[in-house]
Design a protein around this motif. Structure first.
Motif, PDB file in Angstrom:
ATOM      1  N   LYS A  19       0.850  -1.176   0.000  1.00 59.19           N
ATOM      2  CA  LYS A  19       0.000   0.000   0.000  1.00 59.19           C
ATOM      3  C   LYS A  19       0.897   1.242   0.000  1.00 59.19           C
ATOM      4  O   LYS A  19       1.831   1.340   0.774  1.00 59.19           O
ATOM      5  CB  LYS A  19      -0.884   0.004   1.241  1.00 59.19           C
ATOM      6  N   GLU A  20       0.603   2.170  -0.886  1.00 60.26           N
ATOM      7  CA  GLU A  20       1.349   3.423  -0.960  1.00 60.26           C
ATOM      8  C   GLU A  20       0.469   4.545  -0.429  1.00 60.26           C
ATOM      9  O   GLU A  20      -0.568   4.851  -1.005  1.00 60.26           O
ATOM     10  CB  GLU A  20       1.752   3.728  -2.405  1.00 60.26           C
ATOM     11  N   LEU A  21       0.881   5.144   0.663  1.00 65.39           N
ATOM     12  CA  LEU A  21       0.143   6.261   1.224  1.00 65.39           C
ATOM     13  C   LEU A  21       0.494   7.546   0.479  1.00 65.39           C
ATOM     14  O   LEU A  21       1.596   7.668  -0.044  1.00 65.39           O
ATOM     15  CB  LEU A  21       0.462   6.420   2.713  1.00 65.39           C
ATOM     16  N   PRO A  22      -0.427   8.490   0.457  1.00 66.40           N
ATOM     17  CA  PRO A  22      -0.175   9.760  -0.251  1.00 66.40           C
ATOM     18  C   PRO A  22       0.661  10.726   0.595  1.00 66.40           C
ATOM     19  O   PRO A  22       0.253  11.842   0.900  1.00 66.40           O
ATOM     20  CB  PRO A  22      -1.590  10.287  -0.499  1.00 66.40           C
ATOM     21  N   TRP A  23       1.853  10.271   0.985  1.00 62.76           N
ATOM     22  CA  TRP A  23       2.718  11.070   1.844  1.00 62.76           C
ATOM     23  C   TRP A  23       3.141  12.368   1.172  1.00 62.76           C
ATOM     24  O   TRP A  23       3.467  12.387  -0.002  1.00 62.76           O
ATOM     25  CB  TRP A  23       4.003  10.317   2.181  1.00 62.76           C
ATOM     26  N   VAL A  24       3.182  13.427   1.959  1.00 64.24           N
ATOM     27  CA  VAL A  24       3.795  14.684   1.552  1.00 64.24           C
ATOM     28  C   VAL A  24       5.051  14.812   2.416  1.00 64.24           C
ATOM     29  O   VAL A  24       4.941  14.898   3.638  1.00 64.24           O
ATOM     30  CB  VAL A  24       2.853  15.880   1.813  1.00 64.24           C
ATOM     31  N   PRO A  25       6.235  14.798   1.811  1.00 64.12           N
ATOM     32  CA  PRO A  25       7.449  14.915   2.610  1.00 64.12           C
ATOM     33  C   PRO A  25       7.462  16.253   3.365  1.00 64.12           C
ATOM     34  O   PRO A  25       7.195  17.299   2.783  1.00 64.12           O
ATOM     35  CB  PRO A  25       8.579  14.868   1.579  1.00 64.12           C
ATOM     36  N   LEU A  26       7.743  16.191   4.649  1.00 62.73           N
ATOM     37  CA  LEU A  26       7.828  17.390   5.481  1.00 62.73           C
ATOM     38  C   LEU A  26       9.307  17.665   5.712  1.00 62.73           C
ATOM     39  O   LEU A  26       9.974  16.935   6.454  1.00 62.73           O
ATOM     40  CB  LEU A  26       7.075  17.186   6.793  1.00 62.73           C
ATOM     41  N   GLU A  27       9.817  18.709   5.053  1.00 59.68           N
ATOM     42  CA  GLU A  27      11.257  18.940   5.044  1.00 59.68           C
ATOM     43  C   GLU A  27      11.674  20.366   5.366  1.00 59.68           C
ATOM     44  O   GLU A  27      12.866  20.674   5.362  1.00 59.68           O
ATOM     45  CB  GLU A  27      11.820  18.557   3.667  1.00 59.68           C
ATOM     46  N   SER A  28      10.702  21.260   5.621  1.00 58.93           N
ATOM     47  CA  SER A  28      11.090  22.647   5.868  1.00 58.93           C
ATOM     48  C   SER A  28      10.193  23.311   6.901  1.00 58.93           C
ATOM     49  O   SER A  28       9.034  22.911   7.098  1.00 58.93           O
ATOM     50  CB  SER A  28      11.045  23.454   4.570  1.00 58.93           C
ATOM     51  N   LEU A  29      10.728  24.325   7.518  1.00 56.57           N
ATOM     52  CA  LEU A  29       9.965  25.100   8.499  1.00 56.57           C
ATOM     53  C   LEU A  29       8.802  25.832   7.832  1.00 56.57           C
ATOM     54  O   LEU A  29       7.736  25.988   8.434  1.00 56.57           O
ATOM     55  CB  LEU A  29      10.893  26.086   9.210  1.00 56.57           C
ATOM     56  N   ARG A  84      15.749  17.511  11.689  1.00 56.73           N
ATOM     57  CA  ARG A  84      15.616  17.680  13.138  1.00 56.73           C
ATOM     58  C   ARG A  84      15.088  19.068  13.496  1.00 56.73           C
ATOM     59  O   ARG A  84      14.351  19.227  14.457  1.00 56.73           O
ATOM     60  CB  ARG A  84      16.978  17.424  13.809  1.00 56.73           C
ATOM     61  N   ASP A  85      15.444  20.090  12.711  1.00 56.15           N
ATOM     62  CA  ASP A  85      14.964  21.441  12.980  1.00 56.15           C
ATOM     63  C   ASP A  85      13.441  21.527  12.870  1.00 56.15           C
ATOM     64  O   ASP A  85      12.785  22.201  13.660  1.00 56.15           O
ATOM     65  CB  ASP A  85      15.628  22.468  12.067  1.00 56.15           C
ATOM     66  N   VAL A  86      12.880  20.791  11.933  1.00 54.10           N
ATOM     67  CA  VAL A  86      11.424  20.779  11.766  1.00 54.10           C
ATOM     68  C   VAL A  86      10.781  20.050  12.945  1.00 54.10           C
ATOM     69  O   VAL A  86       9.772  20.501  13.492  1.00 54.10           O
ATOM     70  CB  VAL A  86      11.016  20.131  10.419  1.00 54.10           C
ATOM     71  N   SER A  87      11.371  18.948  13.361  1.00 49.68           N
ATOM     72  CA  SER A  87      10.854  18.211  14.511  1.00 49.68           C
ATOM     73  C   SER A  87      10.888  19.085  15.765  1.00 49.68           C
ATOM     74  O   SER A  87       9.917  19.113  16.531  1.00 49.68           O
ATOM     75  CB  SER A  87      11.677  16.938  14.730  1.00 49.68           C
ATOM     76  N   ASN A  88      11.984  19.812  15.959  1.00 49.18           N
ATOM     77  CA  ASN A  88      12.081  20.711  17.111  1.00 49.18           C
ATOM     78  C   ASN A  88      11.025  21.815  17.042  1.00 49.18           C
ATOM     79  O   ASN A  88      10.433  22.184  18.056  1.00 49.18           O
ATOM     80  CB  ASN A  88      13.475  21.332  17.193  1.00 49.18           C
ATOM     81  N   ALA A  89      10.790  22.334  15.849  1.00 47.93           N
ATOM     82  CA  ALA A  89       9.794  23.391  15.671  1.00 47.93           C
ATOM     83  C   ALA A  89       8.388  22.871  15.969  1.00 47.93           C
ATOM     84  O   ALA A  89       7.556  23.594  16.533  1.00 47.93           O
ATOM     85  CB  ALA A  89       9.870  23.962  14.258  1.00 47.93           C
TER      86      ALA A  89
END
Length: 129
Positions: A19-29, A84-89
């Motif tokens: 199964k392929e989920l419709p992921w949107v990569p989260l890569e920026s603030l 990691r910066d996005v995770s921290n945010a």
């Protein structure tokens, strides 16, 4: 038995497609701000994943298998080691302690539900959307 089954026309059905989920990569603030704004119109899901953790990999597989493809949401995928910066945010902006794997549901600019680890695979997302 496999030989007899194929001779007599009985074939075992196997589902080898993933199964392929419709992921949107989260890569920026900047994307975080967009997610907050979009959540005012449509629920947003953020899945935080650790690429170096076996538990995270296992939970991701279970979540993917159980995901309802009919949900009216945008689903974002954050790899902790790369962003990691996005995770921290996320922790700072939404006041949710960092864990991984972690699942967050965002509506109207706020986290309305979050969970982590094995509990992710048991979540019925419909009740939070």
């Amino acid at each position: 038995m496999g030989l007899f089954d194929s001779v007599f026309g009985k074939k075992e059905k196997t589902n080898t497609e993933k199964k392929e989920l419709p992921w949107v990569p989260l890569e920026s603030l900047e994307q975080l701000e967009t997610i907050k704004e979009k959540s005012k119109e449509r629920p947003q899901i953020v899945y935080k994943h650790s690429s170096t953790c076996g538990i995270s990999r296992m939970v991701l597989g279970m979540f993917t298998e159980g995901y309802d493809m009919d949900l009216e949401v945008d689903i974002h995928f954050l790899t902790i080691q790369r962003n990691r910066d996005v995770s921290n945010a996320i922790e700072d902006q939404f006041k949710v302690r960092h864990e991984s794997p972690q699942l967050l549901v965002i509506k109207n600019g706020e986290v309305v539900f979050h969970t982590s680890h094995g509990a992710i695979s048991d979540v019925d997302l419909k009740q939070y959307l």
